[in-house]
Design an enzyme around this catalytic site. Structure first.
Site, PDB file in Angstrom:
ATOM      1  N   ASP A 185      -6.902  -6.368 -46.132  1.00  0.00           N
ATOM      2  CA  ASP A 185      -7.284  -7.414 -47.078  1.00  0.00           C
ATOM      3  C   ASP A 185      -7.280  -6.760 -48.458  1.00  0.00           C
ATOM      4  O   ASP A 185      -8.187  -6.007 -48.816  1.00  0.00           O
ATOM      5  CB  ASP A 185      -8.670  -7.967 -46.732  1.00  0.00           C
ATOM      6  CG  ASP A 185      -9.072  -9.133 -47.624  1.00  0.00           C
ATOM      7  OD1 ASP A 185      -8.572  -9.217 -48.771  1.00  0.00           O
ATOM      8  OD2 ASP A 185      -9.915  -9.947 -47.201  1.00  0.00           O
ATOM      9  N   LYS A 244      -8.185 -15.799 -55.892  1.00  0.00           N
ATOM     10  CA  LYS A 244      -8.911 -14.931 -56.817  1.00  0.00           C
ATOM     11  C   LYS A 244      -8.011 -14.520 -57.996  1.00  0.00           C
ATOM     12  O   LYS A 244      -7.713 -15.333 -58.849  1.00  0.00           O
ATOM     13  CB  LYS A 244      -9.433 -13.716 -56.054  1.00  0.00           C
ATOM     14  CG  LYS A 244     -10.217 -14.059 -54.769  1.00  0.00           C
ATOM     15  CD  LYS A 244     -11.479 -14.834 -55.024  1.00  0.00           C
ATOM     16  CE  LYS A 244     -12.438 -14.842 -53.842  1.00  0.00           C
ATOM     17  NZ  LYS A 244     -11.983 -15.570 -52.648  1.00  0.00           N
ATOM     18  N   TYR A 263     -14.937  -8.919 -45.137  1.00  0.00           N
ATOM     19  CA  TYR A 263     -15.309 -10.247 -45.638  1.00  0.00           C
ATOM     20  C   TYR A 263     -15.940 -11.049 -44.500  1.00  0.00           C
ATOM     21  O   TYR A 263     -15.376 -11.147 -43.414  1.00  0.00           O
ATOM     22  CB  TYR A 263     -14.024 -10.908 -46.140  1.00  0.00           C
ATOM     23  CG  TYR A 263     -14.062 -12.310 -46.644  1.00  0.00           C
ATOM     24  CD1 TYR A 263     -14.921 -12.703 -47.664  1.00  0.00           C
ATOM     25  CD2 TYR A 263     -13.163 -13.249 -46.139  1.00  0.00           C
ATOM     26  CE1 TYR A 263     -14.898 -13.990 -48.151  1.00  0.00           C
ATOM     27  CE2 TYR A 263     -13.117 -14.548 -46.625  1.00  0.00           C
ATOM     28  CZ  TYR A 263     -14.001 -14.913 -47.632  1.00  0.00           C
ATOM     29  OH  TYR A 263     -13.964 -16.202 -48.115  1.00  0.00           O
ATOM     30  N   ARG A 316       7.882 -28.106 -45.604  1.00  0.00           N
ATOM     31  CA  ARG A 316       6.872 -27.175 -45.085  1.00  0.00           C
ATOM     32  C   ARG A 316       7.410 -25.755 -44.989  1.00  0.00           C
ATOM     33  O   ARG A 316       6.658 -24.779 -45.032  1.00  0.00           O
ATOM     34  CB  ARG A 316       6.393 -27.641 -43.703  1.00  0.00           C
ATOM     35  CG  ARG A 316       5.192 -26.853 -43.174  1.00  0.00           C
ATOM     36  CD  ARG A 316       4.665 -27.400 -41.869  1.00  0.00           C
ATOM     37  NE  ARG A 316       5.573 -27.160 -40.756  1.00  0.00           N
ATOM     38  CZ  ARG A 316       6.185 -28.085 -40.043  1.00  0.00           C
ATOM     39  NH1 ARG A 316       6.005 -29.372 -40.349  1.00  0.00           N
ATOM     40  NH2 ARG A 316       6.984 -27.767 -39.048  1.00  0.00           N
TER      41      ARG A 316
END
Length: 394
Positions: free
Chosen positions: A185, A210, A113, A58
């Site tokens: 962002d 994206k 967003y 992790r």
């Protein structure tokens, strides 16, 4: 310029060469995908001291290290570290939970967003964090919104639906004078076209789903931070236990290698389509900061080196049923709530229901377009058929 030194190389070169050690990879160009949770220690002394390059799956593997090194090279020398999370929204939520606590105040740009807004109004509100939304065009005027407990400012440049362009430099100057962090962002431009950490931003996030992924086949998020903010981010990631799966990390790294050539095509095709649409009789306005006529163009030209393929258009007044007929006619533009992949997309949207600091009144129906890697001539022909269907349905 000594091009043999990594810090002096162009971004396109760093994307190809960073995070690679072919000797350690037995000569192979790409690093292997490490599927692993347990890391074994050679001695009890090493185990007690948690001594080793990697300690648990992790917390990182050679695959994640390769991705982080590559993105750090792209972000530039201001980047102290890159965190990897399983989605863009996870990048946003993990960042905000890492830097805020009960009783804090957060300033958020009004064109953010929408899922980011939902997180602020939902979970952060339940945890006792107050959020105030501000006009994207406020600039240095944001100073009047600061409170003694304002800890951070969240911006998105440009907003990924309405495409207003905040002046991040002016906002950052005020925020830092108030000892607040600036969070960006940066999904639309990526650090290839917008090095926001060099422009006053402390934490730069991306939905790597994206353009970094680039093929519409992964969910992925990144959090890049400067030296001031990185300790909070790395602690937050560790305490929250977020991580991304090894196959998605590999696909994101593969996407990074070709980011410059893909994004250059999105840039060219997007501007070509935006200019073509601006001349269409059915279109009232094109919302794209790369256009000279856009209100945010001066800031875009100052702070960005390119544009992506995402922008919006405002149609002249038409019934929603006619707009839906247009959308149903399109063959190359799919309808889906994402972007940044190789394919073109078109969706209707309306910001009016959730804007609070500004009024959304564009004067007609609005469509968000993502211009993919198809031929622009074919895309224009597809939209031409769509516009014909729009007029026939009115």
């Amino acid at each position: 310029m000594d091009s043999s030194h990594p810090l002096q190389q162009q971004a396109e070169t760093r994307l190809v060469t960073s995070g690679r050690d072919t000797k350690a990879q037995k000569g192979f160009v790409n690093p292997p995908v490490f599927h692993g949770s347990t890391v074994l220690y050679p001695t009890a002394e090493d185990l007690h001291a948690h001594r080793g390059e990697f300690t648990y799956g992790r917390h990182g593997t050679p695959t994640t290290r390769a991705f982080q090194d590559t993105l750090m090279a792209l972000e530039g020398p201001q980047c102290a570290g890159v965190g990897i999370v399983p989605s863009g929204l996870s990048a946003i939520s993990t960042t905000l939970l890492s830097v805020l606590k009960t009783g804090d105040h957060l300033l958020v740009v009004d064109n953010i967003y929408r899922p980011s807004r939902n997180f602020c109004n939902g979970m952060l509100a339940r945890y006792g964090v107050e959020t105030t939304y501000f006009d994207p065009l406020i600039g240095a005027g944001i100073e009047k919104l600061f409170k003694p407990n304002t800890r951070a400012v969240l911006v998105e440049a440009p907003g990924s639906q309405s495409f207003e362009m905040p002046d991040i430099r002016a906002i950052a100057e005020v925020a830092h004078a108030k000892d607040a962090l600036v969070i960006d962002d940066n999904t639309w431009a990526t650090p290839l076209y917008h090095r926001s950490l060099e422009q006053g931003v402390d934490i730069s996030m991306q939905a790597a789903t994206k353009y970094i992924g680039g093929h519409s086949d992964i969910m992925f998020g990144t959090i890049s931070a400067n030296a001031k903010a990185w300790p909070q981010i790395t602690e937050g990631i560790r305490l929250l236990g977020v991580c991304a799966g090894p196959d998605d990390v590999f696909l994101a790294l593969r996407g990074l290698r070709t980011l410059s050539v893909r994004l250059a095509q999105h840039h060219r095709s997007g501007l070509d389509m935006a200019r073509w649409l601006a001349a269409r009789p059915e279109v009232a306005r094109v919302l794209h900061p790369g256009l000279e006529t856009d209100p945010g163009h001066a800031i875009w030209k100052r702070d960005f080196t390119g544009a992506s393929g995402l922008f919006s258009i405002v149609l002249k007044p038409a019934p929603q049923q006619s707009v839906d007929t247009m959308l149903n006619t399109l063959k190359l533009f799919g309808m889906g709530f994402s972007w940044g992949g190789f394919e073109s997309l078109a969706i209707p949207f309306d910001c009016d229901a959730y804007r609070t600091a500004t009024k959304w009144a564009p004067g007609g129906p609005t469509l968000r377009l993502h211009i993919g890697l198809e031929s622009v001539d074919d895309l224009k022909a597809d939209l031409d058929r769509g516009f014909a269907a729009l007029k026939a349905a009115m």
